[in-house]
Each structure stands twice: as C-alpha cells, then as structure tokens.
Design a protein around this motif. Structure first.
Motif, short mmCIF file in Angstrom:
data_model
loop_
_atom_site.label_atom_id
_atom_site.label_comp_id
_atom_site.label_asym_id
_atom_site.label_seq_id
_atom_site.Cartn_x
_atom_site.Cartn_y
_atom_site.Cartn_z
N LEU A 1 0.84 -1.20 0.00
CA LEU A 1 0.00 0.00 0.00
C LEU A 1 0.88 1.26 0.00
O LEU A 1 0.62 2.22 -0.73
CB LEU A 1 -0.93 -0.02 1.22
N PHE A 2 1.95 1.24 0.80
CA PHE A 2 2.86 2.39 0.85
C PHE A 2 3.59 2.57 -0.48
O PHE A 2 3.81 3.70 -0.93
CB PHE A 2 3.86 2.22 2.00
N ALA A 3 3.97 1.46 -1.09
CA ALA A 3 4.64 1.54 -2.39
C ALA A 3 3.71 2.15 -3.44
O ALA A 3 4.14 2.97 -4.27
CB ALA A 3 5.11 0.16 -2.82
N GLN B 1 3.42 5.86 -2.88
CA GLN B 1 4.61 6.57 -3.36
C GLN B 1 4.52 6.82 -4.87
O GLN B 1 4.81 7.92 -5.35
CB GLN B 1 5.88 5.78 -3.03
N LYS B 2 4.09 5.81 -5.62
CA LYS B 2 3.95 5.96 -7.08
C LYS B 2 2.89 7.01 -7.40
O LYS B 2 3.06 7.82 -8.32
CB LYS B 2 3.54 4.62 -7.70
N ASP C 1 2.52 14.99 -8.35
CA ASP C 1 3.28 16.24 -8.25
C ASP C 1 4.62 15.96 -7.57
O ASP C 1 4.68 15.17 -6.61
CB ASP C 1 2.49 17.27 -7.42
N GLU C 2 5.67 16.59 -8.06
CA GLU C 2 7.01 16.33 -7.54
C GLU C 2 7.11 16.60 -6.04
O GLU C 2 7.73 15.83 -5.29
CB GLU C 2 8.03 17.20 -8.29
N LYS C 3 6.50 17.70 -5.59
CA LYS C 3 6.56 18.04 -4.16
C LYS C 3 5.86 16.98 -3.31
O LYS C 3 6.32 16.62 -2.23
CB LYS C 3 5.93 19.41 -3.90
N LEU C 4 4.72 16.50 -3.79
CA LEU C 4 3.97 15.48 -3.05
C LEU C 4 4.79 14.20 -2.93
O LEU C 4 4.89 13.60 -1.86
CB LEU C 4 2.64 15.20 -3.74
N ASP D 1 10.02 11.44 2.20
CA ASP D 1 10.64 11.96 3.43
C ASP D 1 9.92 11.44 4.68
O ASP D 1 10.56 11.09 5.67
CB ASP D 1 10.63 13.48 3.43
N MET D 2 8.60 11.40 4.63
CA MET D 2 7.82 10.91 5.77
C MET D 2 8.15 9.44 6.05
O MET D 2 8.31 9.03 7.21
CB MET D 2 6.33 11.06 5.50
N CYS D 3 8.26 8.66 5.00
CA CYS D 3 8.58 7.24 5.17
C CYS D 3 10.00 7.06 5.72
O CYS D 3 10.24 6.23 6.61
CB CYS D 3 8.43 6.50 3.84
#
Length: 567
Positions: A289-291, A294-295, A301-304, A310-312
């Motif tokens: 789910l996290f992967a 991330q995709k 958006d690049e910032k998102l 960074d959070m991970c």
C-alpha cells in the motif's frame, strides 16, 4: 539520512519557566512604543511557543502509541494538570496586545484573521476557568484510557476497536452483524462509566461557559475549535442543505443498493457496505500500500512525491493496530523539528487507504505552512480548512484507485464517493446532537440516548439499528471520540466534505485542473477564510444556499455511470 521520529529527544517542559517567559513578554508589551515593536514581541513569543509545544506534542504522540507506557502516561498526566495555567498566561499576553495603545497599529500590520483568533481566545480562556480546564483534560484522558483498555472478544481471542471496525466491513453480512453486536455488548458493559464521564464533561464545560459570560457552552465550543467568521446560523444553513439535498439522494441510492444486495433494507451493519459481494479492500499488505502511495504521489506532483518519501524515511507514519495503542487516526505537527507525524490503525479495509491519504493531506499542509513561514496563529487554518486539505486529498486519489485496487478501481471509486456522501448526514447528526446537549446540559443519559435516536431517524431514516444491542438504545455516539474529546469539531469534517466532493467531481473531468486548484488552496494555509478559499478555487462555500444541490446531482450521475461500468 532523515532523522527518525523515535530519535527525537524528549525533555519535560519546565512550565514554571514558560510562565516566567510569558510574564516577561507581557511586561514588554506594556512598554512597547509602536505597533512594529508589538509585532516583534509576537514573533519572539511564537518562536518560543513552537519550541515548548513541540515537546508537549512529542509526549502526546508517544503516549498515544502505547497508553500503557508508564513514563509517557505520567508526562501526559503532568501536562493535563499543569498546562491550563499556561494557556491562561498566553491569553493574558494576547489581552495585553489588544489593550495596548498601539493595538490599532498592530492590527494593520498582521493578518486580520489573527486578530479575530486573538479576540476569540480572549473570550474563551481566562484564569477563572483554569481549574475547569484541568478537570476537562483529566476527563479526556480518563475516556481515552477506558476505550483503550477495552478488549473485544473475537473468535477465541481479543482484538482492538480499530480491528473490530475492519470486521464491521466484512463481505459476509453475518460477520458484520456479529462485529457490531460485539461492539455494542462490550460498550454496553461500561455504559455507566461512559455516561458518568460525559456527564462530568458536560457539567465542567457548562461551568466554563457561564464563567466566561456565555449562556451555555455552544458558542464557546465553536470559538474554541476556531469557528471564526461563522456560527450556528451558518451551520444551520449547511445542515438544511444536507437534509434537503443529500438525504433524499442517499435514500434513493440506499434503496437501489438494498435491491442489488437482495436484502429487506439497510441495517447498521450494511450502511458502510456499497458493493455486491462486499466492499473492495486494497491489494496486498501495508508495504505494498505504501509503495502504491509513493507511485501515486510521484505521478501527481514532484513536491507530493518527495514529501511522502521523506515521511517514510523518517518513520513518521505509524499504522499498526496493537494492544495499548489509542484508536483512530491523526496527524500532528512537531513544529520545532519541522516534522509532521501520522498516526493510524490499519485494519486491512478501504479505511487504510482512506486514513493514509487523509492524514497525508494534513501532513502535507503542515509541511507547506512551515515552508511558507505562515504565522502560527494561522498555519493550516481553522479545522474546516485543515479538514479540506485532508478530505480533498482522499477524493483526488480516486483517480489513482487502480494503484490500490487493481482492476476493481471503478468499484473502489464508487465506494469512496458513496461513502463520502453517506458520511454527511451522520456528521451533521453528531454536531446537532452536541448543540442540543449543551443547550440542555441537565439532560439525563437516557434523554441523551433518546435524542440521538430521534436525530438518527431524521437524518438517516434509511438505516435500521434495531437489532444491535446498546446501539439500538441510542449509544452509537459514545464511541465517537470527538464528542467527548473535541466538542463541535466534527462539523468541520462535513464542511470540508462539501468542498472535497466538489474537488472529486472536478478531478473526474479534468484531474490536472482540480489538482492545481487544490494545491493553490493548500499553499494559502490559514491565511484566508474557508469561504474565500472555496470561491477562489471556483467551488461553492458550505454556507452558500444550496451548496450541495449541484454536486449531489453530479454525484448521482457519476455513481450511476460507475455502476454501469461495474456491471
């Protein structure tokens, strides 16, 4: 390498020193010779505030991760007992600002919403209610501990309430009914304790309100959660929009759903299920789910994408449900570290996607407010603005449901939109219930439960709760933590849902345009009102007459089209 949340050093805040700092700042305000000097003093106070509040929030985060941890339980108790006098000192500082002969000049130099917030704070905090605030904090902690201590018997073992919520959405109707029955029986066993805690909460909050010059706690409660620029009249306009435009559409949708499901009607254990054969669960485990997330954010958006990574890396998302961990989900900002933190309890259902995307919306807004150096008294805005950041992120992620749900993306989108719309009548019920309770603080527990059932029949006439113990007696609200912990906050989820549904329908037509409007709204943080933000994004404000009529018409068509695709 990113610093991990677990590595941040915690030090108990010396609240005597904090009080002394505020005393010095108050003295400086009284000696100030211009509005510009008052601005400088405010900035110094805000920088200090960020430092000490960061430690308080860090203690809360670690306490919430395990309420059995004796050290952080003691820290939480310490702050519950000793923080109210500090908030009184903060109010005294703001009072000095407003009483300064340079106050008019100050008001021209800072955002007018800051002035409104300060004035609201002066109306809702004073040393006269410090003891009441201490008692309120203790009662919230008592309630949290009671809920966290409950064990729910399930197939020969015990599980948490968060895990039970997963069983409440099982594909098997009999399992769902059993899950709700276990919740009802378990809560019913401590019903008297829940009633007692809430009785004391209502009394102490009513006492606060009377001491502060309010007729009852309703207006004070609205101001305490940041309802600035609107009140009960505006909320009534919105509530009427839900009653007139949402409830009839939901009634029609629910009747059609019951027919497809082959059941006699929608019972409580059917209300959160939308798909024949059972709700769609995300594919894979939490790691997958996290992967997928991330995709999605990389593509959006690049910032998102960068921020999610960074959070991970900081291990700033705790998602595992376990004994001793508080229920629910939240996002918190550790200001002095410029680090948001996400707290969740995954249960293997669509809720996992919902809570991850929702709390990520909050965390990203924190990140942007910090990056844009938005004043701490504005930051991400009032709760209704903050919840717009999170609820709208959920809606935007529908466009990427194939990443979470594979070839069942259409069903998942149908499910999420239906679920968001389905939330509104429940949400306004929670808010209206609180309004009527605090307008009538001497209600008995029996009268409160009778009131809850009456409102349920008005706003959710399509839901049958008659066959679930405790809940059929009007006890559903007693595990809605916001009612105990954050009175009058819940309506903010509804106001933000009004905007989120509009963002979702825009995204279904032109995703890039919808995302751009959303990101612009987030960048503004709390520098503008929810009405301004909505209108600048080309959306209807929740307080516009008929705010929900057009979007409900679009949603009904969208859901019909999705249903055809699912077939």
């Amino acid at each position: 390498m990113a610093k991990k949340i677990a590595d941040y050093k915690y030090e108990r805040v010396d609240l005597k020193k904090v009080a002394e700092f505020f005393d010095g700042a108050i003295a400086d305000v009284k000696k100030a010779e211009s509005g510009a000097q008052l601005v400088q003093i405010r900035e110094r106070v805000n920088a200090y505030y960020k430092k000490f509040v960061t430690q308080i929030e860090l203690a809360f985060v670690r306490h919430s991760l395990d309420v059995r941890d004796e050290f952080y339980t003691a820290e939480q108790d310490y702050y519950d007992e000793n923080l109210p006098p500090i908030w009184a000192k903060s109010t005294e500082f703001n009072r000095a600002l407003m009483q300064s002969k340079h106050a008019d000049e100050l008001s021209k130099l800072i955002n007018p919403i800051i002035v409104q917030n300060i004035k609201a704070g002066l109306r809702t905090m004073d040393k006269a209610i410090v003891d009441d605030c201490v008692e309120e904090n203790k009662l919230v902690t008592e309630y949290d501990k009671l809920l966290a201590s409950l064990s729910y018997p399930w197939n020969g073992k015990t599980v948490t309430l968060s895990e039970m919520h997963g069983f409440c959405k099982d594909a098997d109707r009999s399992v769902r009914k059993k899950a709700f029955t276990v919740i009802g029986e378990t809560l019913g066993a401590v019903g008297d304790k829940l009633d007692d805690i809430y009785d004391r909460m209502v009394k102490v909050r009513n006492s606060m309100a009377r001491k502060m010059g309010f007729e009852n706690y309703v207006e004070m409660g609205d101001l305490r959660v940041g309802h600035i620029g609107y009140g009960r009249k505006e909320i009534e306009v919105f509530r009427n929009s839900v009653r007139s435009d949402v409830v009839p559409v939901l009634k029609k949708l629910k009747d059609a759903l019951a027919k497809r499901l082959g059941i006699d009607g929608i019972h409580l254990y059917d209300n959160d299920n939308y798909i024949v054969g059972g709700n769609i669960d995300p594919q894979g485990d939490a790691k997958q789910l996290f992967a997928a997330a991330q995709k999605i954010y990389d593509d959006m958006d690049e910032k998102l994408g960068s921020f999610f990574a960074d959070m991970c890396a900081a291990q700033a998302i705790d998602y595992t449900a376990r004994e001793g961990k508080m229920g629910g989900g939240y996002a918190e900002m550790l200001y002095d570290f410029d680090q948001p933190f996400i707290f969740a309890n995954f249960n293997g259902t669509m809720d996992d996607v919902g809570v991850l995307t929702h709390e990520f919306g909050h965390a990203y807004a924190f990140n942007r407010a910090a990056a844009n150096n938005i004043d701490i008294d504005l930051f991400v805005g009032g709760m209704e603005t903050a919840e717009t950041h999170s609820m709208s992120m959920e809606a935007l992620c529908n466009s990427y449901n194939s990443y979470f749900y594979g070839n069942r993306a259409a069903e998942a989108t149908y499910q999420q939109i239906f679920d968001a719309l389905n939330f509104l009548p429940y949400g306004v019920t929670v808010d209206y219930f609180q309004q009527l309770v605090y307008e009538n603080p001497d209600m008995t527990p029996k009268e409160r439960r009778k009131l809850w059932l009456k409102l349920e029949s008005e706003f959710r006439p399509y839901v049958d709760m008659s066959d679930i113990p405790f809940i059929n007696c009007g006890g559903r609200w007693q595990y809605q933590k916001h009612i105990y912990e954050h009175p009058f906050y819940y309506i903010d989820y509804c106001l933000s849902t009004c905007l989120a549904l509009q963002f979702g329908e825009l995204a279904a037509v032109d995703f890039k345009d919808a995302l751009g409007r959303y990101l612009n709204l987030v960048e503004a943080g709390g520098t503008k009102s929810i009405v301004e933000l909505a209108h600048e994004a080309g959306l209807k404000s929740p307080f516009d007459q008929g705010a929900l009529k057009e979007v409900c018409q679009k949603i009904e068509k969208h859901l019909t089209a999705l249903q055809e695709e699912i077939k």
